[in-house]
Design a protein around this motif. Structure first.
Motif, short mmCIF file in Angstrom:
data_model
loop_
_atom_site.label_atom_id
_atom_site.label_comp_id
_atom_site.label_asym_id
_atom_site.label_seq_id
_atom_site.Cartn_x
_atom_site.Cartn_y
_atom_site.Cartn_z
N GLN A 1 -26.07 -0.93 5.07
CA GLN A 1 -25.26 -0.59 6.25
C GLN A 1 -23.97 -1.42 6.30
O GLN A 1 -23.08 -1.13 7.10
CB GLN A 1 -26.07 -0.75 7.55
CG GLN A 1 -26.22 -2.17 8.06
CD GLN A 1 -27.39 -2.93 7.42
OE1 GLN A 1 -27.97 -2.48 6.45
NE2 GLN A 1 -27.72 -4.08 7.98
N LEU A 2 -23.87 -2.47 5.47
CA LEU A 2 -22.66 -3.30 5.49
C LEU A 2 -21.64 -2.87 4.44
O LEU A 2 -20.51 -3.36 4.42
CB LEU A 2 -23.04 -4.77 5.25
CG LEU A 2 -23.88 -5.42 6.34
CD1 LEU A 2 -24.28 -6.83 5.93
CD2 LEU A 2 -23.12 -5.45 7.66
N ARG A 3 -22.05 -1.95 3.58
CA ARG A 3 -21.20 -1.57 2.44
C ARG A 3 -19.80 -1.15 2.86
O ARG A 3 -18.80 -1.60 2.28
CB ARG A 3 -21.83 -0.41 1.67
CG ARG A 3 -22.75 -0.90 0.60
CD ARG A 3 -23.22 0.20 -0.32
NE ARG A 3 -24.05 -0.42 -1.33
CZ ARG A 3 -23.58 -0.95 -2.44
NH1 ARG A 3 -22.29 -0.89 -2.71
NH2 ARG A 3 -24.36 -1.55 -3.30
N SER A 4 -19.74 -0.30 3.87
CA SER A 4 -18.42 0.22 4.26
C SER A 4 -17.60 -0.85 4.97
O SER A 4 -16.38 -0.73 5.09
CB SER A 4 -18.60 1.44 5.15
OG SER A 4 -19.34 1.06 6.30
N ASP B 1 -18.08 -1.86 -5.32
CA ASP B 1 -17.94 -0.87 -4.24
C ASP B 1 -18.20 0.50 -4.84
O ASP B 1 -17.31 1.34 -4.96
CB ASP B 1 -16.54 -0.96 -3.64
CG ASP B 1 -16.31 -2.34 -3.05
OD1 ASP B 1 -17.27 -2.90 -2.49
OD2 ASP B 1 -15.20 -2.87 -3.16
N ILE B 2 -19.43 0.70 -5.27
CA ILE B 2 -19.70 1.85 -6.13
C ILE B 2 -20.12 3.09 -5.36
O ILE B 2 -20.78 3.02 -4.33
CB ILE B 2 -20.77 1.50 -7.18
CG1 ILE B 2 -21.95 0.80 -6.50
CG2 ILE B 2 -20.18 0.61 -8.25
CD1 ILE B 2 -23.05 0.43 -7.44
N ALA B 3 -19.74 4.22 -5.93
CA ALA B 3 -20.16 5.52 -5.43
C ALA B 3 -20.87 6.22 -6.58
O ALA B 3 -20.75 5.79 -7.73
CB ALA B 3 -18.93 6.30 -4.99
N PRO B 4 -21.60 7.31 -6.30
CA PRO B 4 -22.28 8.00 -7.40
C PRO B 4 -21.28 8.49 -8.45
O PRO B 4 -20.17 8.88 -8.13
CB PRO B 4 -22.95 9.19 -6.71
CG PRO B 4 -23.04 8.81 -5.28
CD PRO B 4 -21.88 7.90 -5.00
N LEU C 1 -26.44 -14.79 3.77
CA LEU C 1 -26.27 -14.69 5.22
C LEU C 1 -27.19 -13.59 5.74
O LEU C 1 -27.25 -12.50 5.16
CB LEU C 1 -24.81 -14.34 5.55
CG LEU C 1 -23.77 -15.31 4.98
CD1 LEU C 1 -22.36 -14.73 5.14
CD2 LEU C 1 -23.87 -16.67 5.66
N LEU C 2 -27.87 -13.88 6.84
CA LEU C 2 -28.83 -12.93 7.41
C LEU C 2 -28.69 -12.89 8.92
O LEU C 2 -28.41 -13.91 9.53
CB LEU C 2 -30.26 -13.39 7.10
CG LEU C 2 -30.98 -12.85 5.87
CD1 LEU C 2 -32.39 -13.42 5.84
CD2 LEU C 2 -31.01 -11.33 5.88
N GLY C 3 -28.93 -11.71 9.49
CA GLY C 3 -28.94 -11.64 10.95
C GLY C 3 -28.13 -10.46 11.44
O GLY C 3 -27.99 -9.44 10.75
N ASP C 4 -27.62 -10.63 12.63
CA ASP C 4 -26.80 -9.62 13.27
C ASP C 4 -25.63 -9.23 12.36
O ASP C 4 -24.94 -10.10 11.82
CB ASP C 4 -26.29 -10.23 14.58
CG ASP C 4 -25.28 -9.35 15.25
OD1 ASP C 4 -25.59 -8.17 15.46
OD2 ASP C 4 -24.16 -9.83 15.51
N ASP C 5 -25.39 -7.93 12.18
CA ASP C 5 -24.34 -7.46 11.28
C ASP C 5 -22.98 -8.10 11.57
O ASP C 5 -22.26 -8.50 10.66
CB ASP C 5 -24.19 -5.93 11.37
CG ASP C 5 -25.31 -5.20 10.63
OD1 ASP C 5 -26.13 -5.91 9.99
OD2 ASP C 5 -25.35 -3.96 10.69
N GLU C 6 -22.64 -8.15 12.85
CA GLU C 6 -21.32 -8.70 13.20
C GLU C 6 -21.21 -10.15 12.76
O GLU C 6 -20.18 -10.57 12.22
CB GLU C 6 -21.09 -8.61 14.72
CG GLU C 6 -21.13 -7.19 15.29
CD GLU C 6 -20.19 -6.24 14.54
OE1 GLU C 6 -19.05 -6.65 14.22
OE2 GLU C 6 -20.61 -5.09 14.27
#
Lengths: 386, 467
Positions: A347-350, A43-46, A314-319
């Motif tokens: 876009q899934l990181r958070s 869960d990295i940040a700069p 896993l691929l597809g809709d984010d939910e």
């Protein structure tokens, strides 16, 4: 967090330790970078500083008759392999990102491929390290001999530590002579239960195979890839045995191509969606795979039948991806295994944390971390226990 | 003492002088008498004991069968010895997962015997496997002849339940090969009882090899035997075991075990290859040829299980057989890179001559793990053991200078803790100390082991030769 990242490329262990000591004093955070192939994990940040290991490279010691090799941590695994090949030897590790991965990165990320069926994992092959520490010292763990119980086995703690304890600058591994023969097969099955049963029979059989991996990708079919290396008679026996186990379960065998390489490289391909990595008791893999196969977002599954390590893309809709990933991590836990979100789209990181639950012994891990890195500068976001 | 009895009951605590005497020694040469001995019957007992000792700041020293060779189970700083003799059960044999869950007092060989009907075994096979316990194996990260191909204890343990020195019970790892976070199981194995008390162990079980070939080869001198080891490895053969014995060891073994080793050989190799039947005879033939090319005077292939057992009985009974030669022995287990074998063996011989002591060698040649058995007679005075230790120190110094280690499988214990600076710099030891402090901040677990202690190590001031 600063806008600009300071890059340091130390030439040796002492310089690396100095960079760390300065960073600790100034409370500046540090990321360690080999080839950067596994920068997606965590869960990295700069960070304020990035330490590159590219100059900590090269073979430091290789006495072929001792079956050991000592190399700089920034050296690519592929380059180590090339050096060893000239002496008729090989490093029995086949991590993903095979072309680029460095020795230090492979240790820090505990990055294993499909060969652990026969040779074990990083923890089994690593016999010594040198590490630059945040207090500016350089420490050595283990040694250069294949057997050594003098003091604590700090090497084990470094494997899979993601650089959170220090910078690995040098490593010694056991190596092996290149086997005389190699062969294998790949088989197709309609039912996952048959593929796993054949794999299980292979790993429990008399023949000792090098790799035994079950995969499901496009379409409803399951594939089993088996590879054997050794003397010609043992390889023939292993492939014959595997073919018989496949046939007994209505599978269709074919010659092995590059399937194992493709299976191993799933993490490199899983750029979109999410990649779940689970470590399971061996017998739990078939049911786990069956669960995964029913998920809406399943794109690919690779299960190492010999170690119980299963990766699901896993691929597809984010939910759907989030729901399915969480379901898989729960499924791993309830059978006595563990798991992580190894990779996920930006876009899934958070929304998908790498380590949603803490491992047992997290308070001990925290104490170890605090003692090696009291300022907490090393690899923020890469501690499973945080 | 009274507090312990009140806590655990009279039947789990020993305090009488004559009882304590039985716990003042192990397989090495040092002794110290415990203040009390506790025989827990459950993890709850162990946790209660740890809490009690933590409250009263009393050291805890775990003990399996007492076969250790580095004084690991000796209460050098007093305190309570915890014997796991009553926690010796197999809790689960899990064939589908290739795991067994056992208590620490279980005898090593009993596990392999119990799982053999399933076609499985536990790989690490120390020579003391008829007596030593799994808890002791975990503490020492024990090896054995067959670890050359299959790894030592740490490669075969996936989970542990431990009790920390403050009484906290913790389960680490499990039946899966790995867990998230730091590998605390890997950190604990080989920690010699200094990080906590192990109360349950989950081990890997391995399918038994389909077949084996065992070869005994006799050579004129140890040099030819050593060169044969290198030649076999260079030929790309990785046997499951390569053991070497010198003439003095052979003579002792023959007198006690009658293994059938030739008495006139200067060096003997015992080699084994195992695995699928196909290819075994091919490997055996190549080994035989290499032995003969290196002037082997005799090469004998075990004709069946009985002869194989007999050949191995000689090797595994070698330490016990030393009683035929001498009332006492002091054994070291330094490790060197294989290629240095001939030099170091000569140096071992010289060290014996210099200190006027006989040295027998019986060891894991394939790993470069020496076991010089330095023979002495304590009845002749304290000087004998002192000379044995001096010879041992010379050998270990040479091992480290050759790029090796002061111990391959016996552990540091209280016997070699003063020698740790030979191999490690202060910064290396400081890194280890961090691990110790995380697990046991009060320093109650098996004190006086692994790390040099100022009181006992004053006379040793080494500059590390380690690179």
């Amino acid at each position: 967090m600063s806008a600009t990242v300071t890059r340091a490329i130390p030439a040796d262990a002492a310089e690396c330790a100095r960079v760390l000591a300065d960073a600790a004093r100034d409370r500046r955070t540090v990321r360690i970078r080999g080839s950067g192939t596994k920068s997606y994990i965590g869960d990295i940040a700069p960070t304020d500083i990035e330490i590159g290991t590219s100059r900590l490279a090269g073979v430091i010691d290789h006495e072929p008759a001792d079956l050991t090799v000592t190399v700089g941590a920034g050296m690519r695994v592929a380059d180590v392999a090339a050096v060893l090949a000239r002496a008729g030897q090989f490093l029995p590790l086949d991590p993903p990102h095979a072309d680029e991965a460095t020795i230090g990165g492979v240790i820090a990320a505990n990055s294993n491929g499909v060969w652990r069926a026969r040779y074990g994992a990083v923890r089994d092959l690593l016999i010594g390290t040198r590490i630059a520490l945040a207090d500016g010292t350089v420490a050595r763990a283990g040694g250069r001999v294949v057997k050594n119980v003098a003091g604590y086995d700090l090497d084990k703690v470094l494997v899979g530590s993601f650089g959170t304890l220090g910078v690995i600058v040098e490593a010694t591994f056991k190596v092996l002579p290149v086997p005389a023969a190699s062969d294998g097969l790949v088989a197709r099955f309609v039912r996952s239960a048959d593929a796993f049963a054949a794999a299980d029979a292979v790993i429990r059989g008399a023949s000792r195979v090098e790799a035994c991996v079950v995969e499901r990708s496009e379409g409803p079919a399951w594939r089993l890839a088996v590879q054997a290396r050794g003397s010609a008679p043992t390889v023939k026996r292993a492939v014959d045995d595997a073919r018989r186990e496949v046939a007994a379960r209505q599978g269709k065998s074919n010659e092995l191509g590059d399937e194992l390489g493709q299976m191993r490289e799933l993490p490199a391909r899983a750029i979109d969606g999410a990649l779940v990595r689970a470590s399971l008791p061996l017998a739990a893999s078939p049911a786990f795979a069956e669960t995964a196969a029913r998920l809406e977002s399943l794109a690919a599954l690779v299960a190492d039948a010999a170690s119980g390590v299963v990766r699901v893309h896993l691929l597809g809709d984010d939910e759907a991806v989030i729901r399915d990933a969480e379901a898989l991590l729960l499924a791993a836990r309830v059978v006595g295994g563990s798991g992580r979100i190894e990779r996920r789209a930006e876009q899934l990181r958070s929304r998908l944390s790498t380590w949603p639950t803490r491992p047992n012994g997290d308070f001990l891990m925290r104490r170890i971390k605090d003692s090696f890195d009291p300022a907490g500068i090393l690899e923020p976001g890469r501690s499973a226990f945080a | 003492m009274r507090g312990l009895v009140a806590l655990l009951g009279r039947e789990k605590v020993l305090g009488a002088r004559e009882d304590l005497l039985l716990y003042e020694y192990d397989g090495a040469v040092d002794t110290a008498t415990p203040d009390a001995v506790v025989l827990p019957e459950s993890t709850a007992d162990v946790a209660a004991l740890a809490r009690f000792c933590h409250e009263h700041r009393v050291p805890i020293v775990p003990r399996g069968a007492g076969t250790g060779l580095s004084g690991g189970a000796i209460p050098v700083e007093g305190g309570v010895v915890v014997s796991f003799a009553r926690m010796a059960r197999i809790l689960e044999i899990d064939v589908p997962n290739l795991r067994a869950v056992v208590q620490p007092g279980l005898i090593n060989l009993h596990l392999s015997t119990a799982v053999a009907p399933h076609g499985l075994y536990f790989v690490p096979d120390p020579s003391s496997q008829k007596a030593c316990t799994l808890g002791g194996n975990v503490a020492e990260n024990s090896g054995g002849p067959h670890t050359l191909a299959y790894g030592v204890t740490t490669n075969h343990v996936t989970g542990i339940e431990i009790v920390l020195s403050d009484g906290t019970v913790l389960r680490l790892g499990g039946k899966a090969v790995e867990d998230e976070g730091y590998d605390l199981v890997g950190a604990f194995v080989g920690s010699e009882g200094t990080l906590g008390l192990v109360t349950e162990i989950t081990v890997k079980l391995t399918p038994l090899p389909e077949d084996k070939r065992t070869v005994m080869a006799a050579f004129p001198t140890m040099d030819e035997a050593s060169e044969t080891v290198s030649a076999i490895i260079a030929a790309g053969i990785v046997p499951s075991a390569i053991e070497m014995m010198d003439q003095l060891a052979t003579q002792a073994v023959e007198a006690s075990v009658h293994a059938g080793y030739p008495l006139d050989a200067g060096g003997i190799l015992l080699l084994e290859v195992d695995g699928p039947r196909d290819g075994l005879d091919d490997a055996r033939a190549r080994i035989e040829k290499i032995c003969r090319d290196h002037l082997a005077s005799e090469v004998r292939v075990a004709s069946g299980a009985l002869e194989r057992e007999r050949l191995w009985a000689g090797r595994k009974g070698a330490f016990a057989a030393m009683g035929r030669l001498s009332p006492d022995y002091y054994v070291q287990d330094g490790v060197i890179p294989r290629t240095r074998l001939p030099d170091i063996l000569r140096l071992v011989k010289d060290a014996g001559v210099r200190h006027r002591l006989r040295v027998a060698n019986v060891f894991h040649a394939g790993d470069g793990n020496l076991h010089p058995l330095i023979l002495f007679d304590s009845r002749l005075g304290p000087d004998e053991l002192e000379r044995a230790k001096a010879a041992g120190l010379e050998i270990l110094t040479a091992c480290v200078e050759a790029g090796g280690s002061i111990t391959g499988e016996h552990g540091v214990g209280m016997e070699k803790n003063c020698y740790m600076p030979l191999q490690f710099q202060p910064s290396d030891l400081a890194a280890m100390r961090r691990l110790k402090d995380a697990f046991d901040p009060d320093g109650l677990m098996n004190p006086g082991k692994i790390f040099p202690t100022p009181s006992r190590c004053r006379e040793f001031a080494f500059a590390s030769t380690a690179r």
